[in-house]
Scaffold this active site. Structure first.
Site, short mmCIF file in Angstrom:
data_model
loop_
_atom_site.label_atom_id
_atom_site.label_comp_id
_atom_site.label_asym_id
_atom_site.label_seq_id
_atom_site.Cartn_x
_atom_site.Cartn_y
_atom_site.Cartn_z
N HIS A 219 0.80 -1.22 0.00
CA HIS A 219 0.00 0.00 0.00
C HIS A 219 0.83 1.27 0.00
O HIS A 219 0.30 2.35 -0.25
CB HIS A 219 -0.91 0.03 1.23
CG HIS A 219 -0.19 0.33 2.51
ND1 HIS A 219 0.56 -0.60 3.18
CD2 HIS A 219 -0.07 1.48 3.21
CE1 HIS A 219 1.09 -0.05 4.26
NE2 HIS A 219 0.73 1.22 4.31
N ARG A 220 2.13 1.20 0.27
CA ARG A 220 2.91 2.43 0.40
C ARG A 220 3.03 3.15 -0.94
O ARG A 220 3.33 2.53 -1.96
CB ARG A 220 4.31 2.12 0.95
CG ARG A 220 4.26 1.69 2.40
CD ARG A 220 5.60 1.77 3.10
NE ARG A 220 5.43 1.43 4.51
CZ ARG A 220 5.10 2.30 5.45
NH1 ARG A 220 4.90 3.57 5.14
NH2 ARG A 220 4.94 1.91 6.70
#
Length: 386
Positions: A219-220
């Site tokens: 998700h980063r």
């Protein structure tokens, strides 16, 4: 507000995004169980704005639903931080605050700490002193600044004290208590949803993972916002998936970018078991039963260490070095060849098992409650005598 009013005011406990909930749940319980109990007011900033997921997480963790929801929603870092500050200050005006307790490193953490510090209200930061050394990460900025203005800093590992000392934080402000994230994990492990049940509930065959599986979360922004980075990572994961089925709990940001970059078909064609974001008990069950976990999450590095499950972290650095030095975590970066080599090592030899770090024993929140009660009494007395 008079000094007597301040002593009767609650400790305002702030949550803003998913990882905060797992950290705050045991703290709220411990403050209530302390004798005498410490009054609390739970404020949810609404930084994480999926209402269905929020409700599910509060229920899974048996965390009381918020007394106040600021409903700030999504925005740029600057706008979101400013909006939290604007909406949080009237909460202090209405309810008062004996202290403001924040956890982790999200925008809400820094925003509420800033409001409290400017109002001369004690700031208590849980999970202090963690550093990646990468100032390009917004979370690193939040961590550093929150620690600078906090009065009490609770740490999860002893190396955090070295980081704080280098930044000029007085040693007496920092207290090593252990990891409240692990408090939640140990309290809920028996309630975790079995992976086979999870797949069946999703309309998928449990036979897909009967012979073992891995878990993927990404998700980063540094990993998923650039097609030149995301594409090779997905290709490397697909290659691993030919040898070990991979259950991919797909974050909305990642899903949207895969569609935007025209890469969604790579998931569909590569045999991933794709699921939407999962509740806490579902993810706990998935991780506990996995052969390995591949992630860019900070909290999952800690959870896999506590579970004894090999973790391959798809990042160049980590603010949780203890998970590498003592735990099950291996930093593999974003190079596809390195990701594949690390996965092959796990499949060939079982991967790192590590050991449980000091004070990751399920009682960190109790230690916080005991210390904070004493500290607040001493602080209140000092202000009265001044």
């Amino acid at each position: 507000m008079t000094r007597d009013d301040e002593r009767q005011a609650p400790v305002i406990c702030v949550v803003g995004a998913r990882p905060n909930y797992m950290k705050m749940a045991p703290i709220i319980r411990a403050l209530a169980a302390h004798r005498p109990p410490l009054a609390t007011l739970l404020v949810h900033t609404g930084q994480h704005y999926d209402s269905a997921m929020n409700d599910r997480l509060f229920d899974d963790l048996e965390l009381p639903h918020p007394d106040v929801n600021l409903e700030v929603g999504s925005a740029s870092h600057a706008v979101q931080t400013a909006e939290v500050m604007k909406r949080f200050e009237p909460v202090i005006d209405e309810h008062g605050a004996r202290a403001v307790l924040v956890v982790g490193d999200v925008n809400s953490t820094l925003a509420c700490a800033l409001v409290a510090a400017k109002r001369d209200i004690p700031v208590v930061h849980v999970e202090s002193g963690l550093r990646s050394g990468d100032r390009r990460m917004p979370e690193e900025i939040n961590r550093v600044l929150t620690d600078q203005i906090s009065d009490v800093l609770y740490t999860t590992e002893r190396s955090a004290h070295d980081n704080l000392a280098r930044e000029g934080v007085a040693d007496e402000r920092a207290v090593f208590v252990g990891n409240v994230m692990i408090d939640s994990l140990l309290a809920n492990r028996r309630k975790a949803v079995a992976p086979a049940e999870l797949l069946a509930n999703a309309g998928l065959s449990p036979a897909l993972i009967a012979d073992g599986y891995g878990v993927v979360t990404l998700h980063r922004p540094s990993n998923v916002d650039d097609p030149e980075t995301l594409g090779p990572i997905i290709d490397a994961l697909a290659e691993i998936g030919r040898r070990l089925p991979l259950v991919f709990a797909l974050h909305p940001r990642t899903r949207n970018n895969l569609e935007r970059f025209g890469m969604k078909a790579r998931l569909d064609e590569s045999g991933f078991v794709v699921l939407p974001p999962q509740g806490y008990l579902e993810m706990l069950g998935l991780m506990a039963g996995a052969t390995m976990v591949l992630t860019d999450s900070g909290g999952i590095q800690e959870e896999t260490t506590a579970l004894g499950v090999p973790c391959l972290t798809i990042r160049e650095n980590t603010e949780r070095p203890i998970t590498v030095d003592q735990g099950t975590n291996t930093l593999v970066g974003v190079d596809p060849a390195a990701i594949l080599a690390a996965a092959d090592a796990v499949l060939a030899g079982g991967g790192k098992r590590g050991r449980i770090p000091e004070l990751w024993d399920g009682r960190a929140a109790e230690r916080i409650a005991a210390h904070l009660a004493r500290w607040l009494d001493a602080h209140d007395k000092a202000r009265s005598d001044a």
